[in-house]
Design an enzyme around this catalytic site. Sequence first.
Site, mmCIF file in Angstrom:
data_model
loop_
_atom_site.group_PDB
_atom_site.id
_atom_site.type_symbol
_atom_site.label_atom_id
_atom_site.label_comp_id
_atom_site.label_asym_id
_atom_site.label_seq_id
_atom_site.Cartn_x
_atom_site.Cartn_y
_atom_site.Cartn_z
ATOM 1 N N ARG A 1 -0.541 -6.630 -6.536
ATOM 2 C CA ARG A 1 -0.701 -5.350 -7.227
ATOM 3 C C ARG A 1 -0.218 -4.213 -6.358
ATOM 4 O O ARG A 1 -0.598 -4.096 -5.197
ATOM 5 C CB ARG A 1 -2.176 -5.110 -7.560
ATOM 6 C CG ARG A 1 -2.560 -5.606 -8.917
ATOM 7 C CD ARG A 1 -3.957 -5.138 -9.340
ATOM 8 N NE ARG A 1 -4.546 -6.262 -10.031
ATOM 9 C CZ ARG A 1 -5.566 -6.975 -9.567
ATOM 10 N NH1 ARG A 1 -6.168 -6.651 -8.451
ATOM 11 N NH2 ARG A 1 -5.991 -8.003 -10.250
ATOM 12 N N HIS B 1 6.041 -10.097 -7.726
ATOM 13 C CA HIS B 1 5.742 -11.490 -7.369
ATOM 14 C C HIS B 1 6.658 -11.971 -6.247
ATOM 15 O O HIS B 1 7.819 -11.557 -6.169
ATOM 16 C CB HIS B 1 5.942 -12.408 -8.575
ATOM 17 C CG HIS B 1 5.173 -11.996 -9.786
ATOM 18 N ND1 HIS B 1 3.801 -11.887 -9.797
ATOM 19 C CD2 HIS B 1 5.584 -11.662 -11.038
ATOM 20 C CE1 HIS B 1 3.404 -11.507 -11.012
ATOM 21 N NE2 HIS B 1 4.465 -11.352 -11.773
#
Length: 316
Positions: A193, A98
Site C-alpha cells: 500500500r 505489486h
Amino acid sequence: MSQSPIFLIPEFKDRIWGGTALKDQFEYDIPSETTGECWAISAHPNGPNKVASGPYEGKTLIELWENHRELFGNVEGKAFPLLTKILDANKDLSVQVHPDDIYANENENGELGKTECWYIIDCKENAEMIYGHTARSKTELVTMVNSGDWDGLLRRVAIKPGDFFYVPSGTIHALCEGTLVLETQQSSDTTYRVYDYDRTDQSGNKRELHLNKAIDVTTVPHVDGLVDESTSQKEGITIKTFVQAEYFSVYKWDVDGQAELSQEHPFMLGSVIAGEAALLHEGVSYPLKKGSHFILPAETGDFQIEGTCTIIASHV
C-alpha cells in the site's frame, strides 16, 4: 482419455471498500454488505476454491494441482500459476503496487510476483481508476510521496464497461469507487500500500502502508502495460484477444448460437460474466450461467458452447 470441465465454488472476502454488487449482479450468496472480492478460480492458500461437482467434488484446487498435475498438462511450478477474481470496488481501493517474481521470492517467503489485468464488467458514469504516476526518477517519487502530493503524483484514467487494462508488477494503481472488475492475475496475495486516503477502520486505526517496499518495486518512470487487442470471428462466436503476455493470455468470448471450440493449452480458465448457455462435452451438457467459473483441463479436446453468453477466458 479426455478430461471433463471442472466447475468451482467461489470464495468471498470482506473488504473495507466492498459492497453488494456481487449479490446484486451475480446472485452470489455473499457473507456481508462489504464483500469486496470473489475468489473465483484460486489455488492460493489464502482462499482456495473447492470443486463443485464431478469426480473431484469437494477437493480443493490445491489438492488437484498437487495430486493430479496431468489435469494441467503437467505444467511445472510449485504453485498453481493463475488466480481469477471479481472485485466490487464500492469505495476507492488503496493506491498500491505489486512486486515481481524475483522481489517477492526474496522478500515474501517465496511468493510469486503479481502481474495482473482488469476487465471492466460495469462501472458508474464518469468512473476512473488510478493507473501510473508522473515521477521521472526515484528521487522525485520519494519526494512526492513524502510531501503527500498525491494529486500531482497519481495518474487518473477514465474507464467504461468493456475496457481492459494490463497492470504489470511495478505499476502504481487503484480501482476507484463504483467499479466491478474481473481480474486475471498471477497467484499472489502480496500488495504494497502506497496511500489509503487516511482512512480508518471501525477501531479508528489506519491501515498499514508499505512505503519502503513500494518505492523499491515501483517502475520509474511509469510505462503503460501493452494491450494489443485483436478480434476474430467464426460461427457462433466472436473472440477478442486482450493480451498475450509472459504470465497469461486473456480473451473475451461472445457466444451467440453454437460455437465449436477446442482446448489446446495446458489448461484454460473460464468465467461467465453475462448471459446463459450450455457447455457440451462428450455428450454431457454443463449449464453455464452468469457467475459460473470453470477449468478446461489439458485433455478436454473439442467442446461446444450453445446459447448467448460472454466468457472471459485465460491460460498460461
